[in-house]
Design a protein around this motif. Structure first.
Motif, PDB file in Angstrom:
ATOM      1  N   GLY A 257       0.723  -1.112   0.097  1.00 47.61           N
ATOM      2  CA  GLY A 257       0.103  -0.082  -0.184  1.00 47.61           C
ATOM      3  C   GLY A 257       0.819   1.433   0.070  1.00 47.61           C
ATOM      4  O   GLY A 257       1.947   1.332  -0.490  1.00 47.61           O
ATOM      5  N   PRO A 258       0.355   2.453   0.578  1.00 48.54           N
ATOM      6  CA  PRO A 258       0.939   3.651   0.546  1.00 48.54           C
ATOM      7  C   PRO A 258       2.213   3.721   1.437  1.00 48.54           C
ATOM      8  O   PRO A 258       2.848   4.652   0.870  1.00 48.54           O
ATOM      9  N   ALA A 259       2.421   2.688   2.335  1.00 50.97           N
ATOM     10  CA  ALA A 259       3.595   2.722   3.098  1.00 50.97           C
ATOM     11  C   ALA A 259       5.054   2.418   2.144  1.00 50.97           C
ATOM     12  O   ALA A 259       6.014   3.038   2.701  1.00 50.97           O
ATOM     13  N   LEU A 260       4.753   2.002   0.924  1.00 52.22           N
ATOM     14  CA  LEU A 260       5.764   1.668   0.129  1.00 52.22           C
ATOM     15  C   LEU A 260       6.460   3.208  -0.550  1.00 52.22           C
ATOM     16  O   LEU A 260       7.481   3.277  -0.315  1.00 52.22           O
ATOM     17  N   ASP A 261       5.341   3.792  -0.863  1.00 50.87           N
ATOM     18  CA  ASP A 261       5.441   5.211  -1.400  1.00 50.87           C
ATOM     19  C   ASP A 261       6.462   6.231  -0.209  1.00 50.87           C
ATOM     20  O   ASP A 261       7.246   6.811  -0.257  1.00 50.87           O
ATOM     21  N   VAL A 262       5.788   5.925   1.126  1.00 50.48           N
ATOM     22  CA  VAL A 262       6.243   6.704   2.265  1.00 50.48           C
ATOM     23  C   VAL A 262       7.757   6.381   2.553  1.00 50.48           C
ATOM     24  O   VAL A 262       8.570   7.135   2.651  1.00 50.48           O
ATOM     25  N   LEU A 263       8.150   4.972   2.406  1.00 49.86           N
ATOM     26  CA  LEU A 263       9.469   4.734   2.355  1.00 49.86           C
ATOM     27  C   LEU A 263      10.451   5.237   1.357  1.00 49.86           C
ATOM     28  O   LEU A 263      11.548   5.499   1.672  1.00 49.86           O
ATOM     29  N   ARG A 264       9.846   5.503   0.439  1.00 50.52           N
ATOM     30  CA  ARG A 264      10.605   5.906  -0.775  1.00 50.52           C
ATOM     31  C   ARG A 264      10.738   7.593  -0.489  1.00 50.52           C
ATOM     32  O   ARG A 264      11.991   8.115  -0.740  1.00 50.52           O
ATOM     33  N   MET A 265       9.818   8.138   0.160  1.00 51.88           N
ATOM     34  CA  MET A 265       9.892   9.650   0.447  1.00 51.88           C
ATOM     35  C   MET A 265      10.801   9.803   1.255  1.00 51.88           C
ATOM     36  O   MET A 265      11.701  10.707   1.406  1.00 51.88           O
ATOM     37  N   LEU A 266      10.769   8.798   2.511  1.00 45.87           N
ATOM     38  CA  LEU A 266      11.701   9.179   3.795  1.00 45.87           C
ATOM     39  C   LEU A 266      12.977   8.969   3.320  1.00 45.87           C
ATOM     40  O   LEU A 266      14.124   9.623   3.594  1.00 45.87           O
ATOM     41  N   ASP A 267      13.471   7.845   2.400  1.00 47.70           N
ATOM     42  CA  ASP A 267      14.569   7.745   1.901  1.00 47.70           C
ATOM     43  C   ASP A 267      15.255   8.846   0.985  1.00 47.70           C
ATOM     44  O   ASP A 267      16.499   9.361   1.481  1.00 47.70           O
ATOM     45  N   ALA A 268      14.269   9.508   0.444  1.00 47.86           N
ATOM     46  CA  ALA A 268      14.717  10.883  -0.313  1.00 47.86           C
ATOM     47  C   ALA A 268      14.927  12.167   0.612  1.00 47.86           C
ATOM     48  O   ALA A 268      15.756  13.055   0.229  1.00 47.86           O
ATOM     49  N   VAL A 269      14.160  12.073   1.602  1.00 49.62           N
ATOM     50  CA  VAL A 269      14.104  13.240   2.523  1.00 49.62           C
ATOM     51  C   VAL A 269      15.390  13.115   3.639  1.00 49.62           C
ATOM     52  O   VAL A 269      15.882  14.081   4.297  1.00 49.62           O
ATOM     53  N   ARG A 270      15.763  11.912   3.861  1.00 47.29           N
ATOM     54  CA  ARG A 270      16.939  11.573   4.951  1.00 47.29           C
ATOM     55  C   ARG A 270      18.108  12.541   4.596  1.00 47.29           C
ATOM     56  O   ARG A 270      18.558  13.260   5.727  1.00 47.29           O
ATOM     57  N   PRO A 271      18.566  12.788   3.521  1.00 40.03           N
ATOM     58  CA  PRO A 271      19.827  13.703   3.635  1.00 40.03           C
ATOM     59  C   PRO A 271      19.428  15.151   3.755  1.00 40.03           C
ATOM     60  O   PRO A 271      20.230  15.824   4.490  1.00 40.03           O
ATOM     61  N   LEU A 272      18.317  15.543   3.564  1.00 36.57           N
ATOM     62  CA  LEU A 272      17.760  16.953   4.103  1.00 36.57           C
ATOM     63  C   LEU A 272      17.696  17.141   5.368  1.00 36.57           C
ATOM     64  O   LEU A 272      17.930  18.171   6.133  1.00 36.57           O
ATOM     65  N   TRP A 273      17.100  15.911   6.083  1.00 39.57           N
ATOM     66  CA  TRP A 273      16.837  15.927   7.676  1.00 39.57           C
ATOM     67  C   TRP A 273      18.239  16.090   8.338  1.00 39.57           C
ATOM     68  O   TRP A 273      18.207  16.784   9.092  1.00 39.57           O
TER      69      TRP A 273
END
Length: 143
Positions: free
Chosen positions: A44-60
């Motif tokens: 489900g949507p958790a797959l997209d959430v993980l992709r987004m978290l992986d993309a956001v990690r360097p910014l964080w």
């Protein structure tokens, strides 16, 4: 199964994300009977959430400010506030439900939220702060 060897790397990456989704669901305790096998549709949507978290990690990791200060200090102290904030966000702000999840008295949870606001200026009533705290909790693995 992919139709071409050219798509194998993307398929492998997606399978890894699905495994992470299943592990995260089991870790967070939201599933009574853990699913051991699934595909992208079941994730489900958790797959997209993980992709987004992986993309956001360097910014964080490059960021700063009150939420970053809270996370760094709290992780060094054991992560009590991060767990509290995560439970509160997971419960959509329902203090009783969040306190039950943490096995705390609701007043203890309220005290911790007040402490986060007073010490670090982190107020979950602000939508931007709430989003940043949500990302921080997910990126730290909800301790």
């Amino acid at each position: 199964v992919v139709p071409s060897a050219l798509l194998a790397a993307a398929s492998c990456e997606e399978a890894g994300l699905v495994v992470r989704v299943l592990a995260e669901r089991e870790r967070r305790g939201g599933v009574r009977n853990p699913v051991r096998y699934a595909g992208p549709a079941e994730a489900g949507p958790a797959l997209d959430v993980l992709r987004m978290l992986d993309a956001v990690r360097p910014l964080w990791e490059a960021g700063s400010g009150p939420v970053h200060d809270l996370v760094r200090a709290d992780l060094a102290a054991g992560g009590e506030l991060i767990r509290t904030l995560g439970a509160c966000l997971d419960a959509s702000g329902d203090v009783r439900r969040a306190a039950e999840r943490l096995v705390l008295h609701p007043n203890t949870l309220r005290y911790r939220l007040r402490r986060a606001r007073e010490r670090y200026g982190v107020d979950l009533d602000d939508p931007d702060t709430r989003l940043l705290v949500t990302l921080a909790v997910r990126l730290t693995g909800d301790v």
